[in-house]
Write an enzyme that holds these catalytic residues in place. Structure first.
Site, PDB file in Angstrom:
ATOM      1  CG  HIS A 339      39.664  31.742  19.062  1.00 15.29           C
ATOM      2  ND1 HIS A 339      38.712  31.473  18.182  1.00 15.29           N
ATOM      3  CD2 HIS A 339      39.489  32.855  19.732  1.00 15.29           C
ATOM      4  CE1 HIS A 339      38.149  32.903  18.037  1.00 15.29           C
ATOM      5  NE2 HIS A 339      38.545  33.588  18.868  1.00 15.29           N
ATOM      6  CB  CYS A 355      40.218  36.378  20.189  1.00 15.77           C
ATOM      7  SG  CYS A 355      39.712  36.381  21.965  1.00 15.77           S
TER       8      CYS A 355
END
Length: 426
Positions: A339, A355
């Site tokens: 992301h 992440c």
């Protein structure tokens, strides 16, 4: 590709996808020409029921935004711009510290144009530039030693003859907003906003042109970025890549996302923050499951992490300054994905909550290159075993990339990493 990865890719490719028709962030980032991403959902909806509605908070007096401090360069602005556009290869070492170098400005833009992202364009030497150089050497079939030579420089320049810094006129749409000059850090406060927008037009334009905001202000010292019609100088990066990435390696040693085509050729590379010691990223091979542009963000302290005193689930509105930036490429492992970020200059300089964190523009480009089912291998640093052997895969999903150990055997023939320069200084 291993049989396990192939089976995983085939199974996940069959997942239903729905079209997303609106991509305002893609337009802001200059990615209008990227094909629409297949969308299988947003960040996973909370299985614990709807989020709590945060109690209204007492309004805080607005504070003027503290402007990013620009580097103190030895060049006058006009000369720096001219030298950057006219830069040619020289074997002289790049300067260290916080002074933008004309050759480094050009090198960063050339790397960006050739799909080896240097992160933010700021004219400063750093590890993200080194990683970009090594990636583009692999793409060009050049010896992967991290050394900029005349042959590699000429190959980079051949991608485009356009100047690396170019004029741009601020439009009424650029300054129309909405903006949030003072962005709260607390998630409960963010949850009450209509959107997690840019703070001002300067921040928005810096991301559109892949620049560090302080550098954008450095080369436009007399511009307020508040009025339409003003002409500014901006970086002239590459257009969004048009290719199909069929496999990805999240290289924890390099701290880089590497995308490969069906032939196993490296076609794109992005610097990345990949997990942390406390909240490590996944191991083994997973696959892309969900792609969302400008997504809402679910804060779930019982599932992920706790921020401050926030103990209840919250839904944060979308926007480039949200926790996952403007793009979410979710994996089949729940709550994990690749992301964007509200702080592009900190890529590979801070940790993430497990992440893979990219700049907003790199994440947006990646979303246009992949489909659900694309395998993502989390490759451990050389000599490190996966934390969970059950997740490990027997083979890489693509042709083997040059090993990090092989690259490091010739430290005198390449740009040294920051950690090595610090060791030499001691």
């Amino acid at each position: 590709m291993s049989s396990a990865a192939l089976a995983l890719a085939v199974a996940l490719a069959a997942l239903p996808a729905s079209a997303q028709t609106s991509d305002p962030i893609g337009a802001l980032l200059g990615s209008e020409n990227v094909r629409p991403a297949d969308v299988t959902g947003s960040i996973e909806s909370a299985p614990l029921g709807p989020p709590s509605q945060p109690a209204p908070l007492a309004p805080r007096p607005a504070e003027p935004r503290k402007q990013p401090s620009a580097a103190s360069d030895s060049y006058p602005v006009d000369l720096l711009i001219t030298l950057a556009n006219d830069a040619v290869f020289t074997p002289d070492p790049y300067p260290k510290g916080q002074r933008s170098d004309p050759r480094m400005i050009k090198l960063q833009v050339l790397l960006d144009r050739n799909n080896a992202s240097p992160g933010v364009i700021d004219g400063l030497f750093g590890d993200n530039v080194v990683k970009g150089v090594m990636a583009v050497e692999e793409m060009f079939g050049h010896k992967v030693d991290g050394q900029i030579d005349a042959e590699l420089w000429a190959a980079l320049e051949s991608s485009s003859a356009e100047p690396v810094l170019t004029p741009y006129t601020i439009t009424p749409e650029d300054v129309a907003g909405p903006f949030i000059p003072t962005m709260p850090q607390d998630y409960a406060e963010q949850a009450q906003l209509a959107g997690l927008y840019y703070r001002d037009a300067a921040e928005m334009l810096a991301e559109r042109f892949h620049m560090d905001e302080a550098f954008l202000r450095r080369i436009n010292p007399d511009v307020t970025f508040a009025e339409a019609g003003a002409e500014i100088m901006v970086a002239n990066p590459g257009k969004p890549l048009k290719a199909q990435v069929t496999s990805i390696i999240a290289d924890k040693g390099r701290k880089q996302i590497r995308g490969y085509d069906a032939t196993g050729h490296l076609v794109v590379a992005y610097p990345a923050t990949i997990g942390s010691a406390d909240l490590p990223s996944p191991t083994g091979i997973h696959a892309v499951k969900a792609i969302a542009i400008n997504p809402d963000y679910w804060y779930r302290p019982k599932v992920n992490f706790v921020q401050g005193a926030n103990t209840s689930a919250l839904r944060l509105p979308p926007g480039p300054n949200g926790p996952v930036g403007a793009t979410w490429v979710g994996l089949d492992k729940p709550t994990y994905g690749m992301h964007g970020t509200p702080e592009p200059s900190k890529i590979d300089k801070t940790n993430s909550h497990g992440c893979v964190r990219l700049t907003n523009w790199d994440a947006r480009e990646l979303a246009g290159l992949v489909k659900p089912g694309v395998p993502v291998e989390f490759r451990e640093p050389e000599g490190n075993a996966p934390a969970d052997p059950a997740d490990a895969a027997p083979e890489a999903p693509v042709a083997e990339a040059p090993a990090q150990q092989d690259i490091l055997q010739e430290p005198t023939r390449r740009i040294p990493l920051v950690s090595e320069r610090r060791a030499e200084a001691r």
